[in-house]
Design a protein around this motif. Structure first.
Motif, PDB file in Angstrom:
ATOM      1  N   MET A  57       8.246  25.785  10.137  1.00  0.00           N
ATOM      2  CA  MET A  57       9.620  26.081   9.734  1.00  0.00           C
ATOM      3  C   MET A  57       9.851  27.582   9.745  1.00  0.00           C
ATOM      4  SD  MET A  57      10.458  23.334   6.738  1.00  0.00           S
ATOM      5  CE  MET A  57      12.216  23.606   6.950  1.00  0.00           C
ATOM      6  N   GLY A  58       8.763  28.323   9.741  1.00  0.00           N
ATOM      7  CA  GLY A  58       8.809  29.777   9.768  1.00  0.00           C
ATOM      8  C   GLY A  58       7.388  30.296   9.798  1.00  0.00           C
TER       9      GLY A  58
ATOM     10  N   ARG B  19      14.124  37.866   6.829  1.00  0.00           N
ATOM     11  CA  ARG B  19      13.840  37.552   5.426  1.00  0.00           C
ATOM     12  C   ARG B  19      12.334  37.378   5.245  1.00  0.00           C
ATOM     13  NH1 ARG B  19      18.059  34.535   7.014  1.00  0.00           N
ATOM     14  NH2 ARG B  19      16.746  32.701   7.337  1.00  0.00           N
ATOM     15  N   VAL B  20      11.761  38.158   4.332  1.00  0.00           N
ATOM     16  CA  VAL B  20      10.304  38.209   4.154  1.00  0.00           C
ATOM     17  C   VAL B  20       9.970  38.026   2.675  1.00  0.00           C
ATOM     18  CG1 VAL B  20       8.208  39.578   4.498  1.00  0.00           C
ATOM     19  CG2 VAL B  20      10.131  39.819   6.100  1.00  0.00           C
ATOM     20  N   LEU B  21       8.859  37.351   2.418  1.00  0.00           N
ATOM     21  CA  LEU B  21       8.344  37.208   1.053  1.00  0.00           C
ATOM     22  C   LEU B  21       6.856  37.490   1.051  1.00  0.00           C
ATOM     23  CD1 LEU B  21       8.633  36.278  -1.945  1.00  0.00           C
ATOM     24  CD2 LEU B  21       8.012  33.985  -1.145  1.00  0.00           C
ATOM     25  N   PHE B  22       6.417  38.294   0.088  1.00  0.00           N
ATOM     26  CA  PHE B  22       4.991  38.541  -0.123  1.00  0.00           C
ATOM     27  C   PHE B  22       4.581  37.899  -1.438  1.00  0.00           C
ATOM     28  CE2 PHE B  22       1.381  40.611  -1.989  1.00  0.00           C
ATOM     29  CZ  PHE B  22       0.537  40.875  -0.926  1.00  0.00           C
ATOM     30  N   THR B  23       3.477  37.168  -1.412  1.00  0.00           N
ATOM     31  CA  THR B  23       2.921  36.613  -2.647  1.00  0.00           C
ATOM     32  C   THR B  23       1.417  36.477  -2.478  1.00  0.00           C
ATOM     33  OG1 THR B  23       3.076  34.788  -4.252  1.00  0.00           O
ATOM     34  CG2 THR B  23       3.198  34.207  -1.906  1.00  0.00           C
ATOM     35  N   ASN B  24       0.706  36.377  -3.580  1.00  0.00           N
ATOM     36  CA  ASN B  24      -0.720  36.064  -3.463  1.00  0.00           C
ATOM     37  C   ASN B  24      -0.953  34.654  -3.993  1.00  0.00           C
ATOM     38  OD1 ASN B  24      -1.235  36.211  -6.355  1.00  0.00           O
ATOM     39  ND2 ASN B  24      -1.220  38.441  -6.144  1.00  0.00           N
ATOM     40  N   VAL B  25      -2.062  34.061  -3.604  1.00  0.00           N
ATOM     41  CA  VAL B  25      -2.294  32.649  -3.897  1.00  0.00           C
ATOM     42  C   VAL B  25      -2.321  32.358  -5.404  1.00  0.00           C
ATOM     43  CG1 VAL B  25      -3.935  30.747  -3.662  1.00  0.00           C
ATOM     44  CG2 VAL B  25      -3.406  32.180  -1.690  1.00  0.00           C
TER      45      VAL B  25
ATOM     46  N   ARG C 251      13.125  29.133   3.280  1.00  0.00           N
ATOM     47  CA  ARG C 251      14.234  29.858   3.902  1.00  0.00           C
ATOM     48  C   ARG C 251      13.817  31.220   4.462  1.00  0.00           C
ATOM     49  NH1 ARG C 251      16.754  33.909   0.854  1.00  0.00           N
ATOM     50  NH2 ARG C 251      15.988  34.107  -1.287  1.00  0.00           N
ATOM     51  N   TYR C 252      12.615  31.673   4.082  1.00  0.00           N
ATOM     52  CA  TYR C 252      12.137  32.954   4.600  1.00  0.00           C
ATOM     53  C   TYR C 252      11.666  32.798   6.047  1.00  0.00           C
ATOM     54  CZ  TYR C 252      12.157  34.486  -0.271  1.00  0.00           C
ATOM     55  OH  TYR C 252      12.542  34.805  -1.551  1.00  0.00           O
TER      56      TYR C 252
END
Length: 249
Positions: free
Chosen positions: A189-190, A126-132, A157-158
């Motif tokens: 946690m990840g 499970r992956v998430l991409f975000t910018n600040v 959870r990612y």
């Protein structure tokens, strides 16, 4: 009930959609009933896996796709190349270790982060991409709706979170504090991949508090892979090469 209806009832979508062709193929190849069943179940499993991995990539919200094989590592020092090749194994995700990519704009930090993220997604993580900037906006919205606890749980959870562009925009005191808390709670946690144009000593410019910044750096950098990717900008180099080609035409 027909085989197609039974497959639909059992949520075997691939078999339901292809049962007629599968039966024709089995008749033509004269395989045994047992081998036929094994074959169609294996295809169903592979189809589900493929759909799940594509969903992983979609849910990650990558701004574009980049793959490990697309990376040009020759521009980096041997030390950085070796580090990147080690990261390509994705062991850092299993170890819940962080990756911090530091360097001036145009050095491929985001491309590397996305390529590692895509590889992780294709490895069923499970992956998430975000910018600040977007992350801080979402955090403030969650706070205003009294949903910050839910947001933090979702964030945690990612297995891998990519946080792009730390240091490109500064924030007010509230933004700094909620970002600090989110990153601190997420740590260990990840895995996180953080790209930044600032060396650690300059992070205080973002968070505005020396103590808070020092505590965050200590937590994030613990057993982290820190890549100093500073150097000439790829984008500038590509622009110059493009201009040179135009002149020669």
């Amino acid at each position: 009930m027909q085989a197609k209806e039974i497959s639909q009832e059992l949520h075997l979508s691939y078999i339901a959609a292809n049962i007629d062709e599968l039966c024709k193929e089995a008749k033509a190849t004269k395989i045994s009933h047992k081998d036929f069943l094994l074959d169609i179940f294996e295809r169903e499993i592979e189809n589900r896996r493929s759909n799940r991995l594509q969903k992983r990539l979609k849910d990650a919200h990558f701004p574009f796709k980049k793959y490990l094989q697309d990376l040009d590592l020759e521009e980096y020092s041997k030390e950085i190349r070796d580090e990147i090749e080690d990261l390509m194994t994705l062991k850092f995700v299993d170890d819940k270790a962080n990756v911090i990519c530091i360097g001036n704009p145009g050095r491929g930090k985001t491309h590397l982060a996305i390529a590692l993220g895509v590889a992780a997604g294709l490895a069923d993580k499970r992956v998430l991409f975000t910018n600040v900037p977007n992350l801080v906006i979402e955090l403030k919205e969650a706070m205003s709706k009294n949903e910050i606890t839910y947001y933090k749980r979702k964030f945690e959870r990612y297995e891998l979170v990519i946080i792009d562009e730390l240091g490109y925009v500064s924030f007010d005191k509230q933004g700094n504090e909620i970002l600090f808390n989110l990153l601190s709670n997420r740590n260990e946690m990840g895995s996180m991949i953080i790209t930044t144009n600032l060396v650690f000593e300059e992070w205080e410019e973002v968070f505005g508090d020396a103590k808070l910044t020092g505590a965050l750096v200590d937590r994030l950098a613990y057993k982290a892979h820190v890549l100093d990717m500073s150097g000439d900008s790829y984008r500038l180099k590509e622009t110059k090469e493009w201009l040179e080609r135009q002149v020669s035409i």
